[in-house]
Design a protein around this motif. Structure first.
Motif, PDB file in Angstrom:
ATOM      1  N   LYS A 240      -9.038  92.731  -4.646  1.00  0.00           N
ATOM      2  CA  LYS A 240      -8.956  91.454  -3.978  1.00  0.00           C
ATOM      3  C   LYS A 240      -8.455  91.631  -2.545  1.00  0.00           C
ATOM      4  CE  LYS A 240      -7.815  88.934  -8.249  1.00  0.00           C
ATOM      5  NZ  LYS A 240      -8.935  87.991  -8.281  1.00  0.00           N
ATOM      6  N   PRO A 241      -8.948  90.822  -1.614  1.00  0.00           N
ATOM      7  CA  PRO A 241      -8.435  90.907  -0.252  1.00  0.00           C
ATOM      8  C   PRO A 241      -6.988  90.439  -0.171  1.00  0.00           C
ATOM      9  CG  PRO A 241      -9.897  89.036  -0.487  1.00  0.00           C
ATOM     10  CD  PRO A 241     -10.001  89.815  -1.764  1.00  0.00           C
ATOM     11  N   THR A 242      -6.290  90.903   0.837  1.00  0.00           N
ATOM     12  CA  THR A 242      -4.937  90.426   1.103  1.00  0.00           C
ATOM     13  C   THR A 242      -5.029  89.080   1.812  1.00  0.00           C
ATOM     14  OG1 THR A 242      -4.054  92.668   1.288  1.00  0.00           O
ATOM     15  CG2 THR A 242      -2.780  90.909   2.323  1.00  0.00           C
ATOM     16  N   ILE A 243      -4.188  88.143   1.410  1.00  0.00           N
ATOM     17  CA  ILE A 243      -4.158  86.822   2.023  1.00  0.00           C
ATOM     18  C   ILE A 243      -3.003  86.771   3.020  1.00  0.00           C
ATOM     19  CG2 ILE A 243      -4.115  84.338   1.635  1.00  0.00           C
ATOM     20  CD1 ILE A 243      -6.405  85.774   0.180  1.00  0.00           C
ATOM     21  N   VAL A 244      -3.312  86.524   4.280  1.00  0.00           N
ATOM     22  CA  VAL A 244      -2.288  86.421   5.319  1.00  0.00           C
ATOM     23  C   VAL A 244      -2.183  84.962   5.744  1.00  0.00           C
ATOM     24  CG1 VAL A 244      -1.586  87.125   7.638  1.00  0.00           C
ATOM     25  CG2 VAL A 244      -2.667  88.776   6.105  1.00  0.00           C
ATOM     26  N   LEU A 245      -1.003  84.383   5.555  1.00  0.00           N
ATOM     27  CA  LEU A 245      -0.756  82.972   5.826  1.00  0.00           C
ATOM     28  C   LEU A 245       0.019  82.814   7.127  1.00  0.00           C
ATOM     29  CD1 LEU A 245       0.481  82.063   2.228  1.00  0.00           C
ATOM     30  CD2 LEU A 245      -1.842  81.797   3.114  1.00  0.00           C
ATOM     31  N   VAL A 246      -0.456  81.925   8.000  1.00  0.00           N
ATOM     32  CA  VAL A 246       0.191  81.698   9.298  1.00  0.00           C
ATOM     33  C   VAL A 246       0.575  80.225   9.405  1.00  0.00           C
ATOM     34  CG1 VAL A 246      -0.030  81.877  11.805  1.00  0.00           C
ATOM     35  CG2 VAL A 246      -1.213  83.533  10.321  1.00  0.00           C
ATOM     36  N   HIS A 247       1.869  79.967   9.504  1.00  0.00           N
ATOM     37  CA  HIS A 247       2.344  78.582   9.563  1.00  0.00           C
ATOM     38  C   HIS A 247       2.123  77.980  10.946  1.00  0.00           C
ATOM     39  CE1 HIS A 247       5.961  79.492  11.972  1.00  0.00           C
ATOM     40  NE2 HIS A 247       6.073  80.596  11.237  1.00  0.00           N
ATOM     41  N   GLY A 248       2.350  76.697  11.049  1.00  0.00           N
ATOM     42  CA  GLY A 248       2.129  75.994  12.297  1.00  0.00           C
ATOM     43  C   GLY A 248       3.394  75.760  13.089  1.00  0.00           C
ATOM     44  N   ALA A 249       3.280  74.917  14.117  1.00  0.00           N
ATOM     45  CA  ALA A 249       4.421  74.567  14.954  1.00  0.00           C
ATOM     46  C   ALA A 249       5.339  73.602  14.203  1.00  0.00           C
ATOM     47  CB  ALA A 249       3.934  73.922  16.243  1.00  0.00           C
ATOM     48  N   MET A 250       6.580  73.576  14.601  1.00  0.00           N
ATOM     49  CA  MET A 250       7.607  72.741  13.963  1.00  0.00           C
ATOM     50  C   MET A 250       7.700  73.035  12.467  1.00  0.00           C
ATOM     51  SD  MET A 250       5.833  70.954  16.451  1.00  0.00           S
ATOM     52  CE  MET A 250       6.124  69.962  17.926  1.00  0.00           C
ATOM     53  N   ALA A 251       7.490  74.293  12.101  1.00  0.00           N
ATOM     54  CA  ALA A 251       7.529  74.705  10.691  1.00  0.00           C
ATOM     55  C   ALA A 251       7.940  76.170  10.621  1.00  0.00           C
ATOM     56  CB  ALA A 251       6.162  74.505  10.047  1.00  0.00           C
ATOM     57  N   ASP A 252       8.095  76.683   9.404  1.00  0.00           N
ATOM     58  CA  ASP A 252       8.318  78.112   9.213  1.00  0.00           C
ATOM     59  C   ASP A 252       7.492  78.569   8.018  1.00  0.00           C
ATOM     60  OD1 ASP A 252       9.696  77.347   6.926  1.00  0.00           O
ATOM     61  OD2 ASP A 252      11.677  77.779   7.731  1.00  0.00           O
ATOM     62  N   ASN A 253       7.599  79.861   7.659  1.00  0.00           N
ATOM     63  CA  ASN A 253       6.706  80.350   6.606  1.00  0.00           C
ATOM     64  C   ASN A 253       7.050  79.836   5.207  1.00  0.00           C
ATOM     65  OD1 ASN A 253       8.990  81.919   6.471  1.00  0.00           O
ATOM     66  ND2 ASN A 253       7.961  83.851   6.964  1.00  0.00           N
ATOM     67  N   SER A 254       8.181  79.139   5.062  1.00  0.00           N
ATOM     68  CA  SER A 254       8.486  78.525   3.770  1.00  0.00           C
ATOM     69  C   SER A 254       7.557  77.349   3.473  1.00  0.00           C
ATOM     70  CB  SER A 254       9.944  78.059   3.717  1.00  0.00           C
ATOM     71  OG  SER A 254      10.151  76.962   4.586  1.00  0.00           O
ATOM     72  N   SER A 255       6.812  76.900   4.495  1.00  0.00           N
ATOM     73  CA  SER A 255       5.870  75.807   4.257  1.00  0.00           C
ATOM     74  C   SER A 255       4.747  76.227   3.304  1.00  0.00           C
ATOM     75  CB  SER A 255       5.291  75.307   5.583  1.00  0.00           C
ATOM     76  OG  SER A 255       4.661  76.337   6.305  1.00  0.00           O
ATOM     77  N   TRP A 256       4.611  77.528   3.067  1.00  0.00           N
ATOM     78  CA  TRP A 256       3.608  78.037   2.126  1.00  0.00           C
ATOM     79  C   TRP A 256       4.192  78.227   0.715  1.00  0.00           C
ATOM     80  CZ3 TRP A 256      -1.156  77.764   3.820  1.00  0.00           C
ATOM     81  CH2 TRP A 256      -1.422  77.917   5.193  1.00  0.00           C
ATOM     82  N   SER A 257       5.403  77.711   0.489  1.00  0.00           N
ATOM     83  CA  SER A 257       6.092  77.983  -0.776  1.00  0.00           C
ATOM     84  C   SER A 257       5.356  77.454  -2.005  1.00  0.00           C
ATOM     85  CB  SER A 257       7.511  77.403  -0.734  1.00  0.00           C
ATOM     86  OG  SER A 257       7.465  75.992  -0.526  1.00  0.00           O
ATOM     87  N   GLY A 258       4.543  76.416  -1.836  1.00  0.00           N
ATOM     88  CA  GLY A 258       3.785  75.919  -2.983  1.00  0.00           C
ATOM     89  C   GLY A 258       2.505  76.680  -3.227  1.00  0.00           C
ATOM     90  N   VAL A 259       1.948  77.271  -2.175  1.00  0.00           N
ATOM     91  CA  VAL A 259       0.656  77.968  -2.269  1.00  0.00           C
ATOM     92  C   VAL A 259       0.827  79.422  -2.709  1.00  0.00           C
ATOM     93  CG1 VAL A 259      -1.355  78.745  -0.935  1.00  0.00           C
ATOM     94  CG2 VAL A 259      -0.390  76.456  -0.553  1.00  0.00           C
ATOM     95  N   MET A 260       1.854  80.081  -2.197  1.00  0.00           N
ATOM     96  CA  MET A 260       2.032  81.519  -2.459  1.00  0.00           C
ATOM     97  C   MET A 260       2.106  81.872  -3.942  1.00  0.00           C
ATOM     98  SD  MET A 260       4.470  82.980   0.620  1.00  0.00           S
ATOM     99  CE  MET A 260       5.772  81.770   0.409  1.00  0.00           C
ATOM    100  N   PRO A 261       2.895  81.157  -4.760  1.00  0.00           N
ATOM    101  CA  PRO A 261       2.962  81.527  -6.185  1.00  0.00           C
ATOM    102  C   PRO A 261       1.609  81.420  -6.890  1.00  0.00           C
ATOM    103  CG  PRO A 261       4.761  80.060  -5.604  1.00  0.00           C
ATOM    104  CD  PRO A 261       3.812  80.052  -4.448  1.00  0.00           C
TER     105      PRO A 261
END
Length: 267
Positions: free
Chosen positions: A34-55
Motif C-alpha cells: 500500500k502507498p504511504t499516506i502523507v497528511l498536510v494540515h491547513g492554516a489555523m490548525a495543527d496535525n492533530s486535526s487528522w486525529s479522526g482520519v489517521m486511525p
C-alpha cells in the motif's frame, strides 16, 4: 563428457520451480504494497486535526505520516513537505486540508513517487493564484470577518489567527462546543505570506486528483470547491451534505474512504 543423472535433473527442475514460485510471490507482494499516506494540515490548525482520519487509515493497513506544516510561506512549506516525501520508500498519496491543498499542489512537483493528490475542503490553486485571491472569487466565505488582531513580527509581516469566539461558524459549525474550543485554543497562526504568495506549477495537472468538501463550508465556499475540482479534472468529487470546513473531524469515515479510493486506484 559427464552427463547429468536423472536425480540431478529432477533436483534442477525443482530448484527452477521454487525460484519461479518465489519470483511470483515477490511480484504479488510488491503489487499488494500500500502507498504511504502523507497528511498536510491547513492554516489555523495543527496535525492533530487528522486525529479522526489517521486511525481509520492505519486500521486498513496504511502507513500514515501527518506532517507539521510550518505555515510560514507557500514555497517554503511546499519545499518542506517535498523533502519529507523524498525520504519515503515507495508510492505516496498526498492529502491536504484547506491551505494544505495549496502546499501539496507544489510539494508533489518533481516527485515521481506521488501517485495521487487528495483535496479535503482544500485549495487547489493554478500557477499565479493565492489562497487569499481564490477565496474572494466566489461569495460565501466568513473567514475574513473571523480573523483576530494580527500579530506583528520582527520582519514586518503578520501572523494571522481566528478569534476563538468566532471560530465555530466559518470552520466547525457541525462539531461540538468542546471540539470547537479545543481547535480554537490549539490553532497555529499562519504567516500572511503563506496565504498571499502566488502558487507555482500546479501538480494536479499531471497527478490524479480527488476532492471532498462539505456543502456548508463557510471558509472556502462550495462554489469555489466545485470550480477547482472541475478545473483539475478530478477523478472523483464527493460533496458531503451539511458538512463544515472541518469535514476531516466531523466526517472522518468519508474522508478516509476517498483517500483509500485514491490509494487503491494509484497502484
Amino acid at each position: 563428457m559427464v552427463y547429468p543423472t536423472e536425480k540431478f535433473r529432477k533436483s534442477a527442475r525443482l530448484l527452477v520451480a521454487i525460484a519461479g514460485l518465489l519470483a511470483f510471490a515477490q511480484g504479488g507482494l510488491a503489487a499488494d504494497v500500500k502507498p504511504t499516506i502523507v497528511l498536510v494540515h491547513g492554516a489555523m490548525a495543527d496535525n492533530s486535526s487528522w486525529s479522526g482520519v489517521m486511525p481509520l487509515l492505519s486500521k486498513d493497513g496504511y502507513r500514515v505520516i501527518a506532517v507539521a506544516d510550518p505555515l510560514r510561506s507557500l514555497s517554503g512549506d511546499a519545499s518542506y513537505v517535498n523533502s519529507v516525501v523524498k525520504t519515503i520508500d515507495g508510492a505516496v498519496v498526498l492529502v491536504g486540508h484547506s491551505y494544505g491543498g495549496s502546499v501539496i499542489s507544489g510539494a508533489a512537483n518533481g516527485v515521481k513517487s506521488v501517485r495521487a493528490l487528495v483535496y479535503v475542503a482544500a485549495f487547489a490553486p493554478e500557477k499565479g493564484e493565492s489562497a487569499f485571491g481564490l477565496i474572494g472569487k466566489f461569495p460565501g466565505s466568513e473567514l475574513g470577518n473571523a480573523l483576530a488582531q494580527p500579530i506583528l513580527l520582527a520582519d514586518g509581516t503578520h501572523d494571522l489567527s481566528v478569534d476563538p469566539a468566532k471560530f465555530a461558524s466559518p470552520f466547525a459549525a457541525d462539531l461540538s462546543d468542546t471540539q470547537v474550543k479545543a481547535m480554537a485554543a490549539t490553532q497555529r497562526p499562519v504567516n500572511e505570506k503563506a496565504l498571499k504568495e502566488e502558487a507555482g506549477k500546479a501538480a494536479w495537472k499531471s497527478v490524479p486528483s480527488y476532492f471532498i468538501y462539505g456543502s456548508l463550508d463557510k471558509s472556502i465556499p462550495p462554489a469555489l470547491h466545485d470550480f477547482m475540482a472541475k478545473r483539475a479534472n478530478a477523478k472523483d468529487i464527493v460533496v458531503v451534505p451539511d458538512a463544515s470546513h472541518a469535514i476531516l473531524l466531523s466526517q472522518p469515515e468519508k474522508v478516509a474512504a476517498i483517500i483509500e479510493e485514491a490509494a487503491e486506484q494509484s497502484k
